[in-house]
Design a protein around this motif. Sequence first.
Motif, PDB file in Angstrom:
ATOM      1  N   THR A 268       0.824  -1.201   0.000  1.00  0.00           N
ATOM      2  CA  THR A 268       0.000   0.000   0.000  1.00  0.00           C
ATOM      3  C   THR A 268       0.865   1.261   0.000  1.00  0.00           C
ATOM      4  OG1 THR A 268      -0.111   0.092   2.416  1.00  0.00           O
ATOM      5  CG2 THR A 268      -1.828  -1.167   1.282  1.00  0.00           C
ATOM      6  N   SER A 269       0.230   2.376  -0.377  1.00  0.00           N
ATOM      7  CA  SER A 269       0.899   3.676  -0.340  1.00  0.00           C
ATOM      8  C   SER A 269      -0.126   4.739   0.024  1.00  0.00           C
ATOM      9  CB  SER A 269       1.521   4.006  -1.709  1.00  0.00           C
ATOM     10  OG  SER A 269       0.505   4.401  -2.627  1.00  0.00           O
ATOM     11  N   ARG A 270       0.340   5.970   0.153  1.00  0.00           N
ATOM     12  CA  ARG A 270      -0.582   7.064   0.423  1.00  0.00           C
ATOM     13  C   ARG A 270      -1.502   7.326  -0.762  1.00  0.00           C
ATOM     14  NH1 ARG A 270       3.826  11.387   2.210  1.00  0.00           N
ATOM     15  NH2 ARG A 270       4.969  10.149   0.658  1.00  0.00           N
TER      16      ARG A 270
ATOM     17  N   GLY B  96      -6.213   4.285  -2.944  1.00  0.00           N
ATOM     18  CA  GLY B  96      -7.462   4.939  -2.591  1.00  0.00           C
ATOM     19  C   GLY B  96      -8.701   4.129  -2.886  1.00  0.00           C
ATOM     20  N   SER B  97      -9.745   4.409  -2.133  1.00  0.00           N
ATOM     21  CA  SER B  97     -11.101   3.975  -2.416  1.00  0.00           C
ATOM     22  C   SER B  97     -11.248   2.461  -2.547  1.00  0.00           C
ATOM     23  CB  SER B  97     -11.589   4.708  -3.669  1.00  0.00           C
ATOM     24  OG  SER B  97     -12.976   4.845  -3.637  1.00  0.00           O
ATOM     25  N   ALA B  98     -11.542   1.950  -3.752  1.00  0.00           N
ATOM     26  CA  ALA B  98     -11.740   0.509  -3.904  1.00  0.00           C
ATOM     27  C   ALA B  98     -10.472  -0.262  -3.554  1.00  0.00           C
ATOM     28  CB  ALA B  98     -12.173   0.179  -5.329  1.00  0.00           C
ATOM     29  N   ALA B  99      -9.306   0.332  -3.802  1.00  0.00           N
ATOM     30  CA  ALA B  99      -8.055  -0.328  -3.414  1.00  0.00           C
ATOM     31  C   ALA B  99      -7.925  -0.359  -1.892  1.00  0.00           C
ATOM     32  CB  ALA B  99      -6.864   0.391  -4.037  1.00  0.00           C
ATOM     33  N   GLU B 100      -8.498   0.651  -1.229  1.00  0.00           N
ATOM     34  CA  GLU B 100      -8.539   0.624   0.237  1.00  0.00           C
ATOM     35  C   GLU B 100      -9.542  -0.419   0.720  1.00  0.00           C
ATOM     36  OE1 GLU B 100      -7.859   4.778   2.148  1.00  0.00           O
ATOM     37  OE2 GLU B 100      -9.003   5.123   0.305  1.00  0.00           O
ATOM     38  N   ASP B 101     -10.660  -0.529   0.018  1.00  0.00           N
ATOM     39  CA  ASP B 101     -11.633  -1.592   0.294  1.00  0.00           C
ATOM     40  C   ASP B 101     -10.923  -2.938   0.276  1.00  0.00           C
ATOM     41  OD1 ASP B 101     -13.453  -3.723  -0.144  1.00  0.00           O
ATOM     42  OD2 ASP B 101     -14.806  -2.519  -1.339  1.00  0.00           O
TER      43      ASP B 101
ATOM     44  N   GLY C  81       3.650  -1.211   3.840  1.00  0.00           N
ATOM     45  CA  GLY C  81       3.785   0.059   3.131  1.00  0.00           C
ATOM     46  C   GLY C  81       3.352   1.224   3.973  1.00  0.00           C
ATOM     47  N   GLU C  82       2.499   2.087   3.384  1.00  0.00           N
ATOM     48  CA  GLU C  82       2.067   3.318   4.034  1.00  0.00           C
ATOM     49  C   GLU C  82       0.559   3.302   4.288  1.00  0.00           C
ATOM     50  OE1 GLU C  82       5.352   6.070   1.614  1.00  0.00           O
ATOM     51  OE2 GLU C  82       3.247   6.025   0.984  1.00  0.00           O
ATOM     52  N   THR C  83       0.109   4.131   5.237  1.00  0.00           N
ATOM     53  CA  THR C  83      -1.320   4.297   5.468  1.00  0.00           C
ATOM     54  C   THR C  83      -1.964   4.879   4.211  1.00  0.00           C
ATOM     55  OG1 THR C  83      -1.001   4.632   7.838  1.00  0.00           O
ATOM     56  CG2 THR C  83      -3.067   5.427   6.886  1.00  0.00           C
ATOM     57  N   THR C  84      -3.092   4.330   3.823  1.00  0.00           N
ATOM     58  CA  THR C  84      -3.723   4.687   2.545  1.00  0.00           C
ATOM     59  C   THR C  84      -4.437   6.044   2.627  1.00  0.00           C
ATOM     60  OG1 THR C  84      -5.745   3.487   3.127  1.00  0.00           O
ATOM     61  CG2 THR C  84      -4.012   2.252   1.993  1.00  0.00           C
ATOM     62  N   ALA C  85      -5.046   6.451   1.509  1.00  0.00           N
ATOM     63  CA  ALA C  85      -5.553   7.815   1.350  1.00  0.00           C
ATOM     64  C   ALA C  85      -6.694   8.175   2.297  1.00  0.00           C
ATOM     65  CB  ALA C  85      -6.006   8.029  -0.095  1.00  0.00           C
ATOM     66  N   GLY C  86      -7.534   7.213   2.650  1.00  0.00           N
ATOM     67  CA  GLY C  86      -8.680   7.517   3.518  1.00  0.00           C
ATOM     68  C   GLY C  86      -9.910   7.964   2.766  1.00  0.00           C
TER      69      GLY C  86
ATOM     70  N   GLY D 151     -11.384   8.999   5.917  1.00  0.00           N
ATOM     71  CA  GLY D 151     -10.674  10.018   6.678  1.00  0.00           C
ATOM     72  C   GLY D 151      -9.477   9.539   7.455  1.00  0.00           C
ATOM     73  N   VAL D 152      -9.357   8.234   7.649  1.00  0.00           N
ATOM     74  CA  VAL D 152      -8.247   7.704   8.451  1.00  0.00           C
ATOM     75  C   VAL D 152      -7.334   6.786   7.645  1.00  0.00           C
ATOM     76  CG1 VAL D 152      -9.479   7.912  10.624  1.00  0.00           C
ATOM     77  CG2 VAL D 152      -9.659   5.786   9.326  1.00  0.00           C
ATOM     78  N   GLY D 153      -7.847   6.232   6.554  1.00  0.00           N
ATOM     79  CA  GLY D 153      -7.052   5.320   5.751  1.00  0.00           C
ATOM     80  C   GLY D 153      -6.952   3.940   6.370  1.00  0.00           C
ATOM     81  N   VAL D 154      -6.237   3.076   5.695  1.00  0.00           N
ATOM     82  CA  VAL D 154      -5.989   1.715   6.171  1.00  0.00           C
ATOM     83  C   VAL D 154      -4.524   1.650   6.572  1.00  0.00           C
ATOM     84  CG1 VAL D 154      -6.127  -0.735   5.641  1.00  0.00           C
ATOM     85  CG2 VAL D 154      -7.673   0.878   4.497  1.00  0.00           C
ATOM     86  N   SER D 155      -4.274   1.362   7.830  1.00  0.00           N
ATOM     87  CA  SER D 155      -2.895   1.333   8.318  1.00  0.00           C
ATOM     88  C   SER D 155      -2.255  -0.010   8.000  1.00  0.00           C
ATOM     89  CB  SER D 155      -2.849   1.591   9.822  1.00  0.00           C
ATOM     90  OG  SER D 155      -3.587   0.597  10.516  1.00  0.00           O
TER      91      SER D 155
END
Length: 440
Positions: A245-247, A250-255, A270-275, A309-313
């Motif tokens: 993951t990276s910053r 987003g969205s469906a990729a965070e899903d 990786g990194e916490t996602t966009a949120g 708003g918080v992303g996926v850590s």
Amino acid sequence: MKYLFVICSISLFLTANSFAQSPEQETPPPITIEQAHVTVEEAIETIDRYYALPDKAPVIAEALRERLAAGAYDQTDVGALAATLNADLREISQDLHMSFRHDPDRYNVYKSTKEDNDHESAEKSEFFRLGAQFANYGIGQVKRLTGNIGYLEITGFHWFDDALSKEKITAAMALLHGSDAIIIDVRRNGGGHPEAVRLVQSYFFDQPTHVLTFHDRLAGTVEESMTAKPDPAKAMGALPIYVLTSRSTGSAAEDFSYIMKVHDKAILIGETTAGAGHTVDFFAIDPGFILGVANGRPESPITGTGWEGVGVSPDVETRAANAFDVAQLAAFTELKTRTEDPRRLANYNWAIAGLDAKAHPPQVSKRQLRAVAGQYGPRKITYKKGKLYYSRDNGPQVELLPLTETLFQHAEAPTFRIRFIMEGKKAVALEGLYDNGRID
């Protein structure tokens, strides 16, 4: 107008939009201050009516109306008006799915289908179909890495033509089948459609599973999202799975990342996602504007919340640029615990040594390098300007890259290394090492 992606990112939408417009567009004619006010008020009313969080919608609307009354939108240039309202909308809502821009081409498409939220126009479908085709339906790379690790990069979860989307995803997953571990890379993935997400996830779930509940304010519905029915012959859920993951994820990729994490199907690296957790719809606003409104929200039946708003850590936090190497190292370390086969162990140890050296480059002194230079039977090690070079039978010299003070990688043959045998501070012999465990 219901956007074709149920979960999408603004960046993915803009990327798709970029190739559809002509490189030279006429400057749009100015509008009056009164027209600008009407446009902004229509946008505010749409947000107040459809924004995903009913308690927050009037707060956003009130803040925008205060700026409207203060003259913030007294603009006649449509581009400047769109930029100002878009910036204010993002600042006030803190929602990555909220957007406002001037786009006459897309406006005409959304305007023509405004009265029908259930069917997409032929033009709109063709627009997004081409976007999916140009992106290979989101399948970036599929390959088999050293140690039988499968790697899949998904740049977007496209689902515009169900048959083609399914065909592409199925083909990619078939190439992963037979791997000992899998790395799925969504670092450059801005979003897409949940049907594509669920299909990929079905390879890691034993049975159809309720993974998210979507609350849609526009449609007034609450819908359970299930993983697709799995094919037991192609199941890979028992393998070590790593998601990168990276910053920018987003969205469906965070899903995808969120579900794989909370259901213990993968280790995120990786990194916490966009949120960007909300779903989005797009509305045609006169004259020629497109308003993106976050109208729904996903909720996990396990956590009772989502990632808005918080992303996926990640489970293992590291710079996105390093995530691939970190995932490989984690995979090899795990695979070592699952076998006693000497050839596999040799292969894993070989890869680990290379990754360790890349992560922590050894500092080998010039004195140490000179101490191992010399003739070793048909092999010759030459020291030159702070580096070692290898040749055999007076052949061409190839640089040796240090992995430790005594272990070096052949720069042009990744399956061959040199290890020096030391007595005190002097090398007395060397060994040729191969990735299959052979020692020469």
